[in-house]
Design a protein around this motif. Structure first.
Motif, PDB file in Angstrom:
ATOM      1  N   LEU A  90      49.898  32.868 -11.750  1.00  0.00           N
ATOM      2  CA  LEU A  90      49.005  31.824 -11.240  1.00  0.00           C
ATOM      3  C   LEU A  90      48.033  31.323 -12.298  1.00  0.00           C
ATOM      4  O   LEU A  90      47.291  30.378 -12.057  1.00  0.00           O
ATOM      5  CB  LEU A  90      48.216  32.350 -10.047  1.00  0.00           C
ATOM      6  CG  LEU A  90      49.014  32.537  -8.752  1.00  0.00           C
ATOM      7  CD1 LEU A  90      48.201  33.334  -7.747  1.00  0.00           C
ATOM      8  CD2 LEU A  90      49.402  31.195  -8.170  1.00  0.00           C
ATOM      9  N   GLU A  91      48.027  31.944 -13.474  1.00  0.00           N
ATOM     10  CA  GLU A  91      47.016  31.615 -14.479  1.00  0.00           C
ATOM     11  C   GLU A  91      47.076  30.148 -14.901  1.00  0.00           C
ATOM     12  O   GLU A  91      46.050  29.466 -14.959  1.00  0.00           O
ATOM     13  CB  GLU A  91      47.200  32.514 -15.704  1.00  0.00           C
ATOM     14  CG  GLU A  91      46.139  32.313 -16.770  1.00  0.00           C
ATOM     15  CD  GLU A  91      46.305  33.267 -17.948  1.00  0.00           C
ATOM     16  OE1 GLU A  91      45.629  33.063 -18.960  1.00  0.00           O
ATOM     17  OE2 GLU A  91      47.123  34.198 -17.832  1.00  0.00           O
ATOM     18  N   GLY A  92      48.274  29.650 -15.186  1.00  0.00           N
ATOM     19  CA  GLY A  92      48.402  28.252 -15.599  1.00  0.00           C
ATOM     20  C   GLY A  92      48.001  27.289 -14.499  1.00  0.00           C
ATOM     21  O   GLY A  92      47.396  26.237 -14.757  1.00  0.00           O
ATOM     22  N   PHE A  93      48.314  27.638 -13.263  1.00  0.00           N
ATOM     23  CA  PHE A  93      47.955  26.781 -12.140  1.00  0.00           C
ATOM     24  C   PHE A  93      46.441  26.707 -11.969  1.00  0.00           C
ATOM     25  O   PHE A  93      45.875  25.638 -11.768  1.00  0.00           O
ATOM     26  CB  PHE A  93      48.618  27.306 -10.872  1.00  0.00           C
ATOM     27  CG  PHE A  93      48.317  26.496  -9.641  1.00  0.00           C
ATOM     28  CD1 PHE A  93      48.767  25.188  -9.532  1.00  0.00           C
ATOM     29  CD2 PHE A  93      47.586  27.037  -8.601  1.00  0.00           C
ATOM     30  CE1 PHE A  93      48.498  24.434  -8.393  1.00  0.00           C
ATOM     31  CE2 PHE A  93      47.316  26.296  -7.462  1.00  0.00           C
ATOM     32  CZ  PHE A  93      47.771  24.999  -7.359  1.00  0.00           C
ATOM     33  N   PHE A  94      45.777  27.860 -12.056  1.00  0.00           N
ATOM     34  CA  PHE A  94      44.324  27.865 -11.936  1.00  0.00           C
ATOM     35  C   PHE A  94      43.678  27.070 -13.065  1.00  0.00           C
ATOM     36  O   PHE A  94      42.685  26.376 -12.867  1.00  0.00           O
ATOM     37  CB  PHE A  94      43.802  29.303 -11.948  1.00  0.00           C
ATOM     38  CG  PHE A  94      44.108  30.064 -10.692  1.00  0.00           C
ATOM     39  CD1 PHE A  94      44.237  29.418  -9.476  1.00  0.00           C
ATOM     40  CD2 PHE A  94      44.281  31.434 -10.727  1.00  0.00           C
ATOM     41  CE1 PHE A  94      44.525  30.113  -8.310  1.00  0.00           C
ATOM     42  CE2 PHE A  94      44.565  32.140  -9.569  1.00  0.00           C
ATOM     43  CZ  PHE A  94      44.682  31.483  -8.363  1.00  0.00           C
ATOM     44  N   SER A  95      44.249  27.167 -14.270  1.00  0.00           N
ATOM     45  CA  SER A  95      43.718  26.414 -15.401  1.00  0.00           C
ATOM     46  C   SER A  95      43.831  24.911 -15.154  1.00  0.00           C
ATOM     47  O   SER A  95      42.888  24.147 -15.415  1.00  0.00           O
ATOM     48  CB  SER A  95      44.464  26.800 -16.682  1.00  0.00           C
ATOM     49  OG  SER A  95      44.014  26.042 -17.780  1.00  0.00           O
ATOM     50  N   ALA A  96      44.991  24.478 -14.633  1.00  0.00           N
ATOM     51  CA  ALA A  96      45.180  23.055 -14.326  1.00  0.00           C
ATOM     52  C   ALA A  96      44.229  22.600 -13.225  1.00  0.00           C
ATOM     53  O   ALA A  96      43.697  21.486 -13.265  1.00  0.00           O
ATOM     54  CB  ALA A  96      46.633  22.798 -13.915  1.00  0.00           C
TER      55      ALA A  96
END
Length: 214
Positions: A90-96
């Motif tokens: 989920l890290e990339g999604f939270f960053s976006a």
């Protein structure tokens, strides 16, 4: 004196969808896979959204992001999803989502939804992720089997030797179910024929299988 009435700002409906395309979504529950169930749920979610909505898709395992899609484009992209042999993150999604919070206009509505087989406890943490701007609609859908999983899986693999033009792997396999499992373990060096090895696992058994190939 010239009085000019300003045009009201355009209000946008912005949707971020996180879609789990990890290998666990290939699990077959009855007549369909978890991925197929997730695709149906995500497509229905897009169809219920406002017609002028903008959609941004994030595939959690492959890491693929697609931005600024209309409804038909978003549905087409969702239907192209295939499981990939990586873990979901989920890290990339939270960053976006944090980046979107910094650029969203005051009148815009920002909605975010996760579709995954993560446990409900993991998905619930989504609501606690701090954002620099308000996310108007936070939602998650847990795509899980209808009953307990009775499945065998590869959980780890490591190289143990590469001498004499032989590749040796130790592969950890687990039977998560309550019945014995007879499975074929496949390993392949790109450009070569695959090596097949029969594996039998007792209920709830974990084993390390040595695989060798040229």
């Amino acid at each position: 004196v010239l009085h000019v009435t300003p045009e009201p700002p355009e209000q946008r409906s912005i949707h971020y969808l996180a879609l789990d395309d990890s290998m666990s979504m290939a699990y077959r529950d009855g007549s369909e896979t978890l991925l197929a169930r997730m695709v149906d749920a995500a497509v229905e979610h897009v169809r219920r959204a406002p017609d002028d909505g903008t959609f941004n898709l994030c595939a959690l395992a492959s890491g693929r992001f697609v931005y600024d899609l209309n409804k038909s484009q978003a549905i087409a992209e969702i239907k192209r999803l295939k499981p990939v042999p990586r873990s979901a993150s989920l890290e990339g999604f939270f960053s976006a989502l944090r980046q979107a919070g910094r650029t969203v206009a005051p009148d815009d509505t920002l909605a975010a939804t996760i579709f995954s087989d993560f446990s409900p406890n993991v998905l619930a943490q989504f609501a606690q992720v701090p954002q620099p701007a308000v996310v108007d609609d936070v939602h998650y859908e847990s795509i899980v089997p209808s009953g307990p999983i009775d499945n065998a899986a590869v959980t780890a693999a490591r190289i143990v030797d590469t001498t004499n033009r032989q590749l040796s792997l130790d592969v950890t396999v687990v039977n998560y179910g309550s019945t014995a499992q007879q499975r074929t373990l496949m390993a392949q060096v790109l450009g070569s024929e695959p090596v097949a090895q029969e594996v039998r696992l007792a209920p709830h058994e974990r084993d390390v299988v040595r695989v060798q190939m040229n």
